[in-house]
Write a protein that holds these residues in place. Structure first.
Motif, PDB file in Angstrom:
ATOM      1  N   LEU A 191       0.822  -1.213   0.000  1.00 40.89           N
ATOM      2  CA  LEU A 191       0.000   0.000   0.000  1.00 40.89           C
ATOM      3  C   LEU A 191       0.857   1.265   0.000  1.00 40.89           C
ATOM      4  O   LEU A 191       0.454   2.291  -0.546  1.00 40.89           O
ATOM      5  CB  LEU A 191      -0.938   0.009   1.207  1.00 40.89           C
ATOM      6  CG  LEU A 191      -2.119  -0.970   1.154  1.00 40.89           C
ATOM      7  CD1 LEU A 191      -2.868  -0.967   2.474  1.00 40.89           C
ATOM      8  CD2 LEU A 191      -3.058  -0.623   0.007  1.00 40.89           C
ATOM      9  N   ILE A 192       2.025   1.178   0.610  1.00 48.00           N
ATOM     10  CA  ILE A 192       2.904   2.353   0.637  1.00 48.00           C
ATOM     11  C   ILE A 192       4.008   2.247  -0.418  1.00 48.00           C
ATOM     12  O   ILE A 192       5.022   2.936  -0.342  1.00 48.00           O
ATOM     13  CB  ILE A 192       3.509   2.575   2.035  1.00 48.00           C
ATOM     14  CG1 ILE A 192       4.353   1.396   2.481  1.00 48.00           C
ATOM     15  CG2 ILE A 192       2.425   2.892   3.054  1.00 48.00           C
ATOM     16  CD1 ILE A 192       5.116   1.645   3.777  1.00 48.00           C
ATOM     17  N   ARG A 193       3.786   1.378  -1.402  1.00 49.99           N
ATOM     18  CA  ARG A 193       4.627   1.281  -2.594  1.00 49.99           C
ATOM     19  C   ARG A 193       6.052   0.796  -2.319  1.00 49.99           C
ATOM     20  O   ARG A 193       6.960   1.108  -3.089  1.00 49.99           O
ATOM     21  CB  ARG A 193       4.687   2.621  -3.323  1.00 49.99           C
ATOM     22  CG  ARG A 193       3.330   3.263  -3.591  1.00 49.99           C
ATOM     23  CD  ARG A 193       2.533   2.454  -4.609  1.00 49.99           C
ATOM     24  NE  ARG A 193       1.267   3.087  -4.944  1.00 49.99           N
ATOM     25  CZ  ARG A 193       1.114   3.990  -5.901  1.00 49.99           C
ATOM     26  NH1 ARG A 193       2.152   4.375  -6.607  1.00 49.99           N
ATOM     27  NH2 ARG A 193      -0.071   4.499  -6.151  1.00 49.99           N
ATOM     28  N   SER A 243       3.546  16.658  -3.577  1.00 49.07           N
ATOM     29  CA  SER A 243       2.600  16.165  -2.579  1.00 49.07           C
ATOM     30  C   SER A 243       1.800  17.285  -1.934  1.00 49.07           C
ATOM     31  O   SER A 243       0.690  17.061  -1.447  1.00 49.07           O
ATOM     32  CB  SER A 243       3.345  15.383  -1.486  1.00 49.07           C
ATOM     33  OG  SER A 243       4.000  14.256  -2.018  1.00 49.07           O
ATOM     34  N   ASP A 266       4.518   9.332  -3.099  1.00 47.91           N
ATOM     35  CA  ASP A 266       3.166   9.426  -3.647  1.00 47.91           C
ATOM     36  C   ASP A 266       2.132   9.160  -2.555  1.00 47.91           C
ATOM     37  O   ASP A 266       1.051   9.744  -2.553  1.00 47.91           O
ATOM     38  CB  ASP A 266       3.006   8.421  -4.792  1.00 47.91           C
ATOM     39  CG  ASP A 266       1.654   8.530  -5.459  1.00 47.91           C
ATOM     40  OD1 ASP A 266       1.319   9.625  -5.932  1.00 47.91           O
ATOM     41  OD2 ASP A 266       0.926   7.515  -5.501  1.00 47.91           O
ATOM     42  N   THR A 267       2.486   8.302  -1.622  1.00 42.19           N
ATOM     43  CA  THR A 267       1.592   8.013  -0.508  1.00 42.19           C
ATOM     44  C   THR A 267       1.377   9.244   0.355  1.00 42.19           C
ATOM     45  O   THR A 267       0.295   9.459   0.894  1.00 42.19           O
ATOM     46  CB  THR A 267       2.173   6.876   0.359  1.00 42.19           C
ATOM     47  OG1 THR A 267       2.478   5.767  -0.471  1.00 42.19           O
ATOM     48  CG2 THR A 267       1.184   6.438   1.423  1.00 42.19           C
ATOM     49  N   PHE A 292      -1.405  11.282  -0.914  1.00 38.44           N
ATOM     50  CA  PHE A 292      -2.699  10.711  -0.560  1.00 38.44           C
ATOM     51  C   PHE A 292      -3.110  11.140   0.842  1.00 38.44           C
ATOM     52  O   PHE A 292      -4.255  11.519   1.085  1.00 38.44           O
ATOM     53  CB  PHE A 292      -2.615   9.187  -0.653  1.00 38.44           C
ATOM     54  CG  PHE A 292      -3.880   8.479  -0.269  1.00 38.44           C
ATOM     55  CD1 PHE A 292      -4.931   8.385  -1.166  1.00 38.44           C
ATOM     56  CD2 PHE A 292      -4.016   7.903   0.985  1.00 38.44           C
ATOM     57  CE1 PHE A 292      -6.108   7.717  -0.811  1.00 38.44           C
ATOM     58  CE2 PHE A 292      -5.180   7.243   1.347  1.00 38.44           C
ATOM     59  CZ  PHE A 292      -6.234   7.145   0.441  1.00 38.44           C
TER      60      PHE A 292
END
Length: 241
Positions: free
Chosen positions: A52-54, A162, A76-77, A80
């Motif tokens: 989920l956190i790449r 971000s 990227d997280t 989010f």
């Protein structure tokens, strides 16, 4: 420590130590669970969390791999999470921009190629004489993203990217309520561009600070901005900067 957290830490340790590197495939689930002294269920939960956190990439029918671990992918997280900000935290995001973006602008004055500077000029010239708020916001985002990319620092670029979501919202209210916003933004962008094009990093830094501080000051002093909603009577020219 919860067993899933323990599993995450053990996989993380394998990556940090270099035992697993970007693009490497993890051992089979049964083998890895036995090796790390974990149950298969806790290992699965850890893999799910890290995907989920790449950090990990689960490929059905193929296996689980360590991702490239590139800053843009990992951060990227953060974008989010930032999207869940509350309106009363916007000043904090603007303060972070005021710290980071002038530094990126100064770096861009030294690092941007001639072709990138030409492209930045085209963005500057592409803003119409009487832009809509949406066009003004799109222009502002594109202008600053190109400068962040031109800094040559992928981590700094990703951090600024971000912050774009809350910054974009603030820019919209800014355009709706700040009289002459299009003219001021155009003038400040021109000054920033001129400093970058003439390879003057400290001048570029100063103009970027002035530019961002203006948005920050507007947010702090405009009635209704802290609530994220401005009534028509609070707007100088609704629908137009």
């Amino acid at each position: 420590m919860p067993v899933t957290d323990e599993a995450i830490e053990k996989i993380k340790a394998m990556i940090v130590s270099g035992e697993l590197g970007p693009g490497d495939r993890l051992p089979k689930e049964a083998d890895l669970a036995e090796r790390l002294g974990l149950s298969r269920s806790s290992l699965r939960e850890a893999v799910k969390a890290l995907s989920l956190i790449r950090v990990l990439d689960v490929r059905q029918g193929d296996g689980t791999y360590v991702t490239s671990l590139e800053p843009a992918l990992l951060l990227d997280t953060l974008g989010f999470v930032v999207d869940f900000h509350r309106d009363d935290t916007v000043p904090s995001f603007l303060e972070v921009r005021r710290i980071l973006e002038p530094a990126a602008t100064a770096m861009a004055a030294l690092a941007m190629s001639d072709a990138e500077i030409v492209a930045l000029r085209e963005v500057l010239d592409g803003l119409g004489a009487e832009p809509t708020v949406e066009a003004l916001v799109a222009h502002d985002l594109d202008f600053h993203r190109r400068i962040a990319a031109g800094s040559g620092n992928p981590v700094l670029r990703s951090l600024l990217e971000s912050l774009s979501a809350p910054a974009a919202r603030a820019r919209i209210w800014h355009g709706l309520t700040w009289e002459g916003a299009a003219r001021r933004i155009r003038e400040q962008h021109r000054a920033i561009y001129d400093a970058i094009a003439s390879r003057q990093p400290e001048v570029a830094r100063a103009w970027a600070t002035v530019h961002i501080a203006g948005v920050e000051e507007w947010w702090r002093t405009t009635p209704g901005s802290a609530d994220g909603v401005l009534s028509p009577t609070e707007s100088n020219e609704p629908g137009r900067p």
